[in-house]
Design an enzyme around this catalytic site. Structure first.
Site, PDB file in Angstrom:
ATOM      1  CE  LYS A 173      -9.031 -12.818  -3.900  1.00 57.13           C
ATOM      2  NZ  LYS A 173      -8.143 -13.945  -4.499  1.00 57.13           N
ATOM      3  CD  GLU A 176      -3.417 -14.639  -4.603  1.00 60.77           C
ATOM      4  OE1 GLU A 176      -4.703 -15.088  -4.245  1.00 60.77           O
ATOM      5  OE2 GLU A 176      -2.768 -14.091  -3.977  1.00 60.77           O
ATOM      6  N   GLY A 226      -8.980 -17.956   5.418  1.00 57.47           N
ATOM      7  CA  GLY A 226      -7.710 -17.557   5.100  1.00 57.47           C
ATOM      8  C   GLY A 226      -6.938 -17.489   6.213  1.00 57.47           C
ATOM      9  N   GLY A 227      -5.647 -16.793   6.066  1.00 57.54           N
ATOM     10  CA  GLY A 227      -4.621 -16.474   7.388  1.00 57.54           C
ATOM     11  C   GLY A 227      -5.319 -15.471   8.366  1.00 57.54           C
ATOM     12  CB  THR A 230      -5.859 -12.120   4.813  1.00 48.92           C
ATOM     13  OG1 THR A 230      -4.445 -12.320   4.555  1.00 48.92           O
ATOM     14  CG2 THR A 230      -6.515 -11.335   3.857  1.00 48.92           C
ATOM     15  N   GLY A 231      -7.200 -11.804   7.876  1.00 44.23           N
ATOM     16  CA  GLY A 231      -8.547 -11.756   8.500  1.00 44.23           C
ATOM     17  C   GLY A 231      -8.897 -10.551   9.023  1.00 44.23           C
ATOM     18  CD  GLU A 248     -14.963 -20.913   9.623  1.00 47.19           C
ATOM     19  OE1 GLU A 248     -14.192 -21.601  10.225  1.00 47.19           O
ATOM     20  OE2 GLU A 248     -16.115 -20.694   9.957  1.00 47.19           O
ATOM     21  CB  CYS A 282      -7.438 -24.561   8.675  1.00 42.96           C
ATOM     22  SG  CYS A 282      -9.047 -25.745   8.390  1.00 42.96           S
ATOM     23  CD  GLU A 383      -2.186 -21.654  10.201  1.00 46.20           C
ATOM     24  OE1 GLU A 383      -2.088 -20.738   9.663  1.00 46.20           O
ATOM     25  OE2 GLU A 383      -3.217 -22.504   9.927  1.00 46.20           O
TER      26      GLU A 383
END
Ligand code: NAD
Length: 488
Positions: A173, A176, A226-227, A230-231, A248, A282, A383
């Site tokens: 995925k 988007e 990702g962020g 979300t992680g 990551e 990143c 960040e």
């Protein structure tokens, strides 16, 4: 042609939803793609499960799996121009950067194509003549691969290549915002001869298309880039079925410049560290730590050169930096800068949208330098993921290390000095997954990539990157069995 790839078939979303993809540089329509919902993702998981449980991919000889990856590498090189163009249209990044990315992606497939056969197991010496003991490596199973928008195909390759090398099946995925190169990659995997159901692609928003990947019992591993928020969410979702998880996440990466550095090189690299791809990297060197005695001269030069960076669209050959990925992301960066100024940071350049008709329809934000920052400020801790450099002063080695380590993140960073012993001492004390000495940003697929602390865990690339996608199984064979007599 439909864009979801499930069980070897291209199809539309079950509820026929679509999404417009627009170029961040000028808002032009790049394409309309199918937008999966949770039910599509559940079907994709079922396809990956069948392909894993019924084969043949997991038991295909490692050499054949490796050969397929090498074929994919050749196809990526063949399609380099189309892929780089698609990546630039989706992300807004300069074409030349996308071209570099495609070369790196082909190298990643080559590396894991060769690594597939490098170590497939080992014999264990037990010291007992009547025992054969060996450890074999097997695929983990169905992998959920979830990727961000900043390096869409690169981050995808870092997961897809080792997952396939190890014999897994997967559901990918991508973000988007940037789906086009993932679609192209699926076509290349098909062309290279990957069996149906091994590779599945769902496009769509995280909470809808992505969420089932976190908690579905038929998913064995979640690899996420990702962020941080979300992680955290995915890690919690995966706990219910004890999935293997690799994360990551973000970074707030220190770039430490000692007074004895090679001035021109360190200035040049300080700019590359933070302004490459408009800071949407990143490992971006967004925290500049400069030794007190060099601070004024160094920052003046960084500011002078940052102010001259030319902004422009991906195909403008004079442009040195592109737009941010979306209006929402630019608003986030703007809010971040405003907060830093309210906290007392001193604006040295940038800080306001560029003017001019060429910038009106895109999401541009200029290179921005915030001086006189300190580690209690949110701009130093959080960040921004934009072209914003914060500057802090330090005095001596111990303070440099203390400040550099003073965030929740631990992804990457650099130290600039001509004193080799000092560089090594500082590098050893930085709690970062990658430390560059007198350099910034390079990586090779042979060496691991990943974070300490809340930048994540698990590794991509290198031998440990392949190990993420393998289970080790110990097989013990008694060649001369006889009753033991414990319960005689
Ligand atoms: P994001 O976390 O918003 O999204 C990443 C992916 O997760 C997207 O595909 C998104 O759709 C999906 N997602 C969102 N919510 C989800 C959910 N509930 N369930 C499943 N999937 C979900 O991150 P982003 O804005 O796309 O990327 C920027 C971030 O990525 C930055 O923090 C950056 O530091 C990080 N990043 C890290 C690395 C690394 O190697 N450590 C590399 C690139 C980017």
């Amino acid at each position: 042609m439909p864009d979801l790839f499930i069980d070897g078939t291209w199809r539309s979303a079950l509820d026929e939803r679509t999404r417009e993809i627009r170029c961040p540089a000028d808002g032009s329509l790049v394409g309309v793609v199918d937008e999966a919902g949770g039910k599509d993702t559940v079907e994709a998981i079922a396809a990956a499960r069948r392909a894993f449980d019924e084969g043949p991919w997991p038991t295909t000889p490692a050499a054949d799996r490796g050969d397929l990856l090498l074929r994919v590498a050749d196809l990526l090189v063949r399609d380099k121009e189309a892929l780089a163009r698609a990546e630039s249209l989706d992300t807004g990044k300069r074409l030349v950067e996308s071209e570099y990315d495609i070369d790196d992606i082909a190298n990643c497939f080559r590396y894991f194509g060769r690594a597939a056969t490098a170590e497939t197991g080992r014999v264990v010496e037990t010291g007992t003549a009547s025992v054969d003991s060996r450890v074999v490596y097997e695929p983990v199973g169905v992998c959920a691969l979830i990727t961000p928008w900043n390096y869409p195909l690169l981050q995808t390759a870092w997961k897809v290549a080792p997952a396939l090398a190890a014999g897994n099946t997967f559901v990918l995925k991508p973000s988007e915002l940037t789906p086009h190169t993932a679609i192209h990659l699926m076509r290349l995997l098909e062309e290279a001869g990957l069996p149906p159901g091994v590779a599945n692609l769902v496009l769509g928003a995280g909470p809808e298309a992505g969420a089932p990947l976190g908690d579905h019992p038929d998913v064995d591993l979640v690899s996420f880039t990702g962020g941080l928020q979300t992680g955290r969410r995915l890690m919690a979702a995966a706990a219910g079925t004890v999935k293997k998880v690799a994360l990551e996440l973000g970074g707030k990466n220190p770039n430490i410049v000692f007074a004895d550095t090679d001035f021109e090189t360190a200035v040049d690299m300080a700019l590359t560290a933070v302004f490459l791809h408009s800071g949407q990297v990143c490992s971006s060197g967004a925290r500049l730590l400069v030794e007190d005695s060099l601070h004024d001269r160094f920052v003046d030069e960084v500011v002078r050169r940052a102010s001259e960076i030319r902004l422009g669209g991906p195909f403008d050959e004079r442009a040195q930096s592109g737009p941010l990925v979306s209006a929402a992301h630019r608003a986030k960066v703007e809010a971040y800068v405003a907060k830093g100024l309210a906290e007392g940071a001193v604006l040295r350049c940038g800080g306001a949208r560029p003017s001019g008709p060429e910038f009106e329809a895109g999401f541009y934000y200029p290179p921005t330098v915030l001086d006189e920052c300190s580690s209690d400020m949110s701009v130093v801790q959080d960040e921004s993921f934009g072209p914003v450099l914060t500057v802090e002063r330090f005095s001596g080695e111990a303070e440099a290390v203390r400040l550099a380590n003073d965030t929740i993140y631990g992804l990457a960073g650099a130290v600039f000095t001509t004193d080799e012993a000092k560089a090594q001492r500082v590098a050893a004390r930085l709690r970062l997954g990658t430390v560059w000495i007198n350099d910034y940003h390079p990586y090779v697929p042979q060496a691991e990539w990943g974070g300490f602390k809340q930048s994540g865990f698990g590794r991509e690339l290198g031998p440990a990157g392949l190990a993420e996608y393998r289970e080790a199984k110990h097989i013990w064979r008694n060649t001369n069995p006889s009753p033991q007599g414990w319960f005689a």
